[in-house]
Design an enzyme around this catalytic site. Structure first.
Site, PDB file in Angstrom:
ATOM      1  N   GLU A  45       9.726  14.838 154.228  1.00 60.24           N
ATOM      2  CA  GLU A  45       9.883  16.280 152.757  1.00 60.24           C
ATOM      3  C   GLU A  45      11.685  16.123 152.339  1.00 60.24           C
ATOM      4  O   GLU A  45      12.053  16.395 151.232  1.00 60.24           O
ATOM      5  CB  GLU A  45      10.577  17.473 154.077  1.00 60.24           C
ATOM      6  N   LYS A  88       0.628  31.619 154.790  1.00 58.89           N
ATOM      7  CA  LYS A  88      -0.505  31.435 154.643  1.00 58.89           C
ATOM      8  C   LYS A  88      -2.022  32.069 153.984  1.00 58.89           C
ATOM      9  O   LYS A  88      -2.541  32.578 153.418  1.00 58.89           O
ATOM     10  CB  LYS A  88      -1.224  30.559 156.048  1.00 58.89           C
TER      11      LYS A  88
END
Ligand SMILES: Cc1ncc(C[n+]2csc(CCOP(=O)(O)OP(=O)(O)O)c2C)c(N)n1
Lengths: 577, 178
Positions: free
Chosen positions: A67, A179
């Site tokens: 990342e 989420k």
């Protein structure tokens, strides 16, 4: 909580479609003109990745190998294009891996949007699997950040995020999305943000301040301009050049200002700061008017503040009010976007040539050439010097390449010797000095400017911090030219150990792998230079390649970068040896 | 430059993350916050933080600059004590037995214009609003009698000059509504 923007109420006129939060995220990116994003998937961001699958012909997702690489690639992309770079990661470790890049973007004012997945909102605060308070962690290193827990917030927050990231003094923005907000459905309509009532991107220009600045510049006998990235971020390069040419004032750059004015311009007198050029550093303490343009008086530029330009009237052209008087007291602060203030300034400037004053820069250059540059460029025996490699790159690429440098001695040498014909061509980690920046940033730069040559200059230490991004370069077939200046040391630290710690080389000698084999493992074309005689052909071969290319050059092991202002010393105490 | 008390007033959008953003600015510079309060302000939907610090004026200017830079901060000001009307409130909890038996305590309360808030068979709660020195004086006087609890609020303050927050917001609205 609601997000307030100026046009909050006026939005309803746009037509809506019902989509999932995840799809809304993609649509927002497309609305903002994004075509490439860098990232790495994981549980909490999977709904967005699922939508990426659907939208893959419209939005190119580049899978980096870490990342951190995603953030640096997005930074490289942003730095060369001026557009917002986008990185995306999952929650927990995915999010924390973004931190170095976010911090780098914050201190170097790079527009960046980082999107992180987050555990479901019902799990927030429960120490759920891969739950991390990324909004808390990223607060001191973001221009703005926000956690979305409802799908309906997505368009508003993204519009605001893009506006904040790219306007005024640019910077990184992080958006954390739970989420459940990705799964939930919402009515999508998008309206770009055009203002936030608590945020003033450009301070108001005070004409009087501009006039006072012009007066001081007109009357100066020994004026010196020091310019930074503000000129580039404000897209004011052409104006800036007019200001320099009309006023005849010598202009020196900070490391992030590099390439805003072409290297060969007669009024370009080189770099200021710790490893900058002799003349501009020495003469900072002799000039009568110091004109700082879009720079922030970093300590690597000023050396000891108590002895920095005390004799000079300081004019500071700056977009960020918090930078005025932060480190150096400005006698004449000129707030505003330099694109605006320089335009106004130009009118009031009187033409001048400052011939005698220029001669002083030339004299100092001659001394620097004699003591330093000559030996670095013209060695005929002994080990190869880093500067020779940069010089050969100049010869081949003719100043047209984007040079992406990592952090260390090779960075200083690259910035000192590389030639640039156009702006946005120097990409390096300035404020944070992030080793590992260059390889992924070069990938992003190449994707941002596919028609330009991109050359990454990296040390053997920093290279191994993000070496896995060779995988991304290989997979995307990005024709990045990688030049590894291998000195077998963490050279910059070794230099300090030599100079200030009596050569106690604690943990700076590297036991290196076979870099050629590693690059070959990624099917990247390779070449190695161990002798001076091989250099010319090797650089030429690299230049001619239309694919990723890895060139390892074995350089002098214990070379030191000079000139140098030792920490705590005055700029005029710069040493040539 | 000498250190003194400065009161920083921060007008903000009502936002969850802002307190930690503002606190981080002080933390990064090793500045101790003497007191901090947050409440709604005179403008609808706008919060006001009042933060007291003991620093040099040069430092407080820099802090205010960094605070104003935060996106949701509408405006930040700093003031010296002379430019403000400011108060703190302290609560003192003392045993009822002490209170009833010792006439001194009753005198202190009268002298200092303190107020009895609650009376129960077990304890009394006394409230005193004023300058730091005043709440401190009463504290010193009551301490020998065994204070059961003591608490003091952060400083709240209004400036003698106008703050013009509504004007700033108004200006924004006129600039952006096209
Ligand atoms: C992530 C990170 N860790 C540590 C440092 C401290 N540091 C600055 S330069 C340097 C050495 C760099 O060595 P190398 O990459 O081999 O380049 P060289 O100086 O030899 O050209 C180190 C360790 C840093 N800047 N960044």
């Amino acid at each position: 909580m609601e997000v307030k923007t100026a046009n909050f109420e006026k939005k309803t006129i746009h037509s809506t479609t019902t989509v999932s939060g995840a799809e809304a995220v993609i649509k927002c990116l497309l609305e903002e003109g994004i075509d490439t994003i860098y990232g790495y998937p994981g549980g909490a961001i999977m709904p967005v990745y699922d939508e990426l699958y659907k939208y893959q012909d419209k939005l190119h997702h580049v899978l980096t190998r870490h990342e951190q690489g995603a953030t640096h690639a997005a930074q490289g992309y942003a730095r060369v294009t001026g557009k917002v770079g986008v990185a995306i990661a999952t929650s927990g470790p995915g999010a924390t891996n973004l931190i170095t890049g976010i911090a780098d973007a914050q201190i170097d004012s790079t527009p960046l949007i980082c999107i992180t997945g987050q555990v479901g909102s019902h799990l927030l605060g429960s120490d759920a699997f891969q739950e991390i308070d990324i909004v808390g962690i990223s607060t001191p290193i973001t221009k703005w950040n926000y956690q979305i827990t409802k799908a309906s917030e997505i368009p508003e927050v993204f519009a605001k995020a893009f506006y904040i990231a790219r306007s005024g003094r640019p910077g990184p923005v992080l958006i954390d999305i739970t989420k459940d907000a990705q799964f939930a459905s919402m009515d999508f309509s998008y309206k770009k943000c055009s203002g936030i009532r608590s945020y003033t991107p450009f301070p108001e220009v005070n004409l009087l301040a501009v006039q006072r600045a012009a007066e001081a510049m007109n009357q100066a006998k020994k004026p010196l301009i020091v310019f930074g990235q503000g000129v580039i971020l404000g897209e004011a390069e052409a104006l800036f050049k007019q200001v320099v040419e009309k006023s005849g004032i010598p202009a020196a750059w900070t490391i992030l200002g590099l390439s805003a004015l072409e290297t060969k311009h007669p009024l370009n007198v080189g770099m200021v700061g710790m490893h900058g050029n002799y003349g501009p550093n020495m003469l900072t303490n002799e000039c009568d008017v110091l004109i700082a343009i879009g720079m922030r008086f970093d300590d690597r530029v000023t050396g000891n503040l108590e002895q920095y330009a005390k004799q000079a009237t300081v004019i500071h052209f700056e977009i960020d009010p918090a930078e005025i008087n932060k480190n150096v007291k400005a006698d004449i602060p000129v707030l505003g976007n330099v694109k605006e203030t320089l335009q106004l300034l130009l009118e009031f400037l009187k033409p001048n040539e400052h011939t005698a004053w220029h001669q002083e820069f030339k004299d100092y250059y001659a001394k620097e050439y004699d003591k330093v540059i000559k030996h670095e460029l013209n060695a005929s025996e002994g080990e190869l010097k880093m500067a020779e490699v940069i010089d050969e790159i100049n010869t081949c690429f003719k100043g047209d390449a984007i040079i992406v440098s990592d952090v260390g001695q090779h960075q200083m040498v690259a910035c000192r010797y590389a030639k640039f014909n156009s702006s946005r061509s120097n990409v390096t980690s300035g404020g944070l000095g992030t080793m590992g920046f260059a390889l992924p940033a070069a990938l992003g730069a190449k994707m941002g400017c596919p028609d330009r040559e991109v050359v990454a200059i990296i040390g053997d230490g920093g290279y191994q911090m993000t070496i896995q991004e060779l995988g991304t370069i290989f997979q995307t077939k990005s024709a990045v030219k990688i030049v590894l200046l291998n000195n077998g040391f963490l050279g910059m630290v070794r230099q300090w150990q030599q100079m200030f710690f009596e050569r106690r080389y604690a943990s700076t000698e590297l036991v290196n792998p076979d870099f050629i084999t590693i690059a070959k493992g990624y099917h990247i074309k390779t070449n190695q230079v161990t002798e001076r005689s091989q250099l010319k052909d090797a650089v030429r071969d690299m230049f001619e390649a239309n694919e990723p290319y890895f060139l390892e050059v074995k350089v002098e092991k214990e070379e030191n970068v000079f000139p140098m202002i030792p920490t705590g010393a005055a700029v005029s105490e710069i040493r040539l040896e | 430059m000498e250190k003194k008390n400065f009161t920083v007033s921060v007008y903000t959008e009502n936002n969850i993350g802002l307190l930690s953003r503002i606190a981080a600015i002080f933390l990064k510079r090793h500045i101790n916050i003497e007191s901090i309060t947050a409440s709604k302000s005179e403008v609808n939907g706008v919060m006001r933080f009042i933060i007291v610090v003991n620093v040099t004026e040069e430092k407080v200017i820099k802090i205010v600059g960094q605070i104003e830079k935060q996106i949701e901060v509408i405006k930040a000001f700093y003031h010296t004590d002379e430019e403000l009307i400011y108060q703190e409130t302290a609560l003192y909890k003392i045993r009822s037995a002490d209170f009833v038996e010792d006439l001194n305590i009753q005198d202190f309360i009268k002298e200092t214009n303190a107020r009895i808030v609650t009376v129960t068979p077990k304890f009394f709660v006394i409230e005193k609003t004023g300058k730091r020195q005043e709440t401190e004086n009463l504290y010193e006087k009551l301490k020998p009698y065994g204070l059961m609890q003591f608490v003091r609020s952060g400083t709240i303050a209004v400036s003698k000059n106008e703050m013009q927050i509504s004007e700033i917001l108004e200006k924004f609205n006129t600039n952006t509504v096209s």
